[in-house]
Design an enzyme around this catalytic site. Structure first.
Site, PDB file in Angstrom:
ATOM      1  N   THR A  63     -29.657  59.127 -41.553  1.00 25.23           N
ATOM      2  CA  THR A  63     -30.137  58.908 -40.185  1.00 25.23           C
ATOM      3  C   THR A  63     -29.325  59.672 -39.130  1.00 25.23           C
ATOM      4  OG1 THR A  63     -28.786  56.912 -39.974  1.00 25.23           O
ATOM      5  CG2 THR A  63     -31.062  56.620 -40.719  1.00 25.23           C
ATOM      6  N   ASP A  64     -28.086  60.076 -39.469  1.00 21.97           N
ATOM      7  CA  ASP A  64     -27.215  60.682 -38.448  1.00 21.97           C
ATOM      8  C   ASP A  64     -27.842  61.919 -37.799  1.00 21.97           C
ATOM      9  OD1 ASP A  64     -25.373  58.740 -39.017  1.00 21.97           O
ATOM     10  OD2 ASP A  64     -23.893  60.069 -39.937  1.00 21.97           O
ATOM     11  N   LYS A  67     -31.470  58.774 -32.466  1.00 21.96           N
ATOM     12  CA  LYS A  67     -30.694  57.653 -33.015  1.00 21.96           C
ATOM     13  C   LYS A  67     -29.846  57.101 -31.871  1.00 21.96           C
ATOM     14  CE  LYS A  67     -27.638  56.240 -36.758  1.00 21.96           C
ATOM     15  NZ  LYS A  67     -26.846  56.588 -37.937  1.00 21.96           N
ATOM     16  N   TYR A  81     -19.313  52.510 -47.904  1.00 25.62           N
ATOM     17  CA  TYR A  81     -20.243  53.013 -48.919  1.00 25.62           C
ATOM     18  C   TYR A  81     -20.237  54.528 -48.895  1.00 25.62           C
ATOM     19  CZ  TYR A  81     -23.430  54.206 -45.142  1.00 25.62           C
ATOM     20  OH  TYR A  81     -23.963  54.761 -44.030  1.00 25.62           O
ATOM     21  N   THR A 101     -27.859  57.370 -46.362  1.00 29.04           N
ATOM     22  CA  THR A 101     -27.564  55.980 -46.697  1.00 29.04           C
ATOM     23  C   THR A 101     -28.654  55.363 -47.554  1.00 29.04           C
ATOM     24  OG1 THR A 101     -26.263  55.712 -44.706  1.00 29.04           O
ATOM     25  CG2 THR A 101     -27.140  53.708 -45.648  1.00 29.04           C
ATOM     26  N   GLU A 118     -30.402  70.906  -8.742  1.00 28.81           N
ATOM     27  CA  GLU A 118     -29.076  71.076  -8.126  1.00 28.81           C
ATOM     28  C   GLU A 118     -28.464  72.425  -8.495  1.00 28.81           C
ATOM     29  OE1 GLU A 118     -26.045  67.802  -7.746  1.00 28.81           O
ATOM     30  OE2 GLU A 118     -27.473  66.807  -9.073  1.00 28.81           O
TER      31      GLU A 118
HETATM   32  N1  ASP Z   1     -24.066  58.932 -42.496  1.00 27.77           N
HETATM   33  C1  ASP Z   1     -25.343  58.573 -43.029  1.00 27.77           C
HETATM   34  C2  ASP Z   1     -26.210  59.812 -43.087  1.00 27.77           C
HETATM   35  O1  ASP Z   1     -26.677  60.263 -42.098  1.00 27.77           O
HETATM   36  C3  ASP Z   1     -25.964  57.504 -42.214  1.00 27.77           C
HETATM   37  C4  ASP Z   1     -27.351  57.064 -42.633  1.00 27.77           C
HETATM   38  O2  ASP Z   1     -28.014  57.645 -43.462  1.00 27.77           O
HETATM   39  O3  ASP Z   1     -27.808  56.048 -42.087  1.00 27.77           O
HETATM   40  O4  ASP Z   1     -26.396  60.330 -44.124  1.00 27.77           O
END
Ligand code: ASP
Length: 356
Positions: A119-120, A192, A53, A40, A313
């Protein structure tokens, strides 16, 4: 007339000497290489008011240029490794990125590396790199939650802070770091946690590695697990990674997907268990059978926090299973993939989970 001329020649000469002296004494800027992979932070919307986007639209040069005053912080160079949404991250890109990262870190004219990334799956890439990076030079992964074209895009601020963290002398030897939204995290600890909020990254069990405000980091505890130059793992001779699947436990979990994963060729399984790495009796029977047939099974948890304890367990000794400790399923999967490049013995892999 002649006199005035003499004065100006003397002035020019003394200015030249002064600027030469300045050049000699002016501190050189740290040299930071950006390795860009998309996400992103490089994403573009069709229009600013639109929340849809596409990741990975802008190139590394655009990302660097978009950050005010970055050139005063460091001497920046960039390389585009891939330009993808990190949901498409895969083993081949990891190996390419890790090998290039080690080459770049070995260059005498590079002091630190910043990797831009979606971020994923950032926590997975960061942890993978932290286990195979053969250098003490800082490496910081940076991303954003809003695309580059958004009102209040967070990418430029995150990149500025990421570079500032990477050039800070205190960053050395801390392994691969993740920096977003004024925080710095260890690759091993970070997750995340929120689909859209800027404050999405948390180190839920241990807390962040530090905080960073407008380029000024404040560091907390140093890491106490193996990483970087103390890690036994290397990508040098690797062309691929072993297949490891994650299966999510729930009420009424059947053994079918476990059997299917083994049949599809998984060499390792991570169970995102309920509670302390638990699963239904039929699922436990299926993973025990898989373990007897040489598949390494790690019990992790679908919960965001806490440890999965060995022989609590579930009798891991008797069933031949591995308890993930602090590792959530995505981190456990990365560690198991690398562990399987060294051994298939679940007892040895348990020791690896204790020390990484
Ligand atoms: N879907 C995006 C990615 O991981 C989300 C992000 O970058 O925040 O590339």
């Amino acid at each position: 007339m002649w006199g005035r001329h003499r004065v100006s020649i003397a002035l020019v000469a003394s200015l030249a000497v002064a600027s030469l002296a300045l050049a000699e004494t002016a501190p050189k800027l740290p040299r930071v290489r950006v390795l860009a992979t998309g996400g992103t932070i490089a994403g573009a919307q069709a229009s600013a008011g639109d929340y849809g986007y596409k990741s990975g639209e802008f190139k590394v040069e655009d990302l660097i240029k978009a950050v005010p005053n970055l050139d005063k912080l460091a001497s920046m160079t960039g390389e585009q490794i891939v330009n993808i949404g990190s949901q498409d991250m895969n083993d081949q890109v990891w190996l390419k990125l890790a090998k290039r990262l080690n080459e770049v870190l070995a260059m005498p004219d590079v002091d630190a590396v910043v990797i831009t990334h979606g971020t994923d799956t950032m926590e997975e890439t960061a942890y993978f790199l932290s286990l195979v990076t053969k250098s003490d030079k800082p490496v910081v992964l940076v991303g954003s939650m809003r695309p580059a074209t958004a009102v209040s895009a967070d990418g430029p601020g995150n990149l500025y802070n990421g570079v500032a963290a990477a050039i800070d002398p205190e960053a050395k030897g801390r392994g691969v770091l993740v920096s977003l939204n004024d925080e710095i995290h260890y690759a091993r600890d970070v997750s995340k946690t929120d689909t859209t909020s800027l404050q999405t990254f948390h180190s839920l069990n241990r807390g962040p590695a530090g905080l960073i405000h407008t380029g000024h980091p404040l560091w907390f505890q140093r890491p106490d697990t193996k990483l970087g130059t103390s890690s036994q793992f290397s990508v040098d001779k690797l062309e691929k990674l072993p297949r490891v699947d994650i299966l999510y436990a729930h009420a009424n979990m059947s053994p079918d997907l476990i059997d299917a994963a083994v049949k599809a060729g998984a060499q390792g399984l991570v169970i995102a268990g309920v509670g302390d790495g638990n699963m239904t009796t039929p699922a436990l029977d299926a993973v025990t059978k898989a373990a007897k047939n040489g598949v390494v099974v790690v019990r992790s948890t679908r919960l965001p926090m806490g440890l999965v304890l060995r022989n609590n367990e579930v009798d891991d000794d008797k069933l031949g299973l591995v308890a993930s400790g602090e590792m959530n399923p995505p981190h456990a999967r990365v560690l198991l993939q690398l562990a399987l490049t060294k051994t298939k013995d679940p007892k040895a892999i348990q020791q690896i989970f204790y020390s990484y």
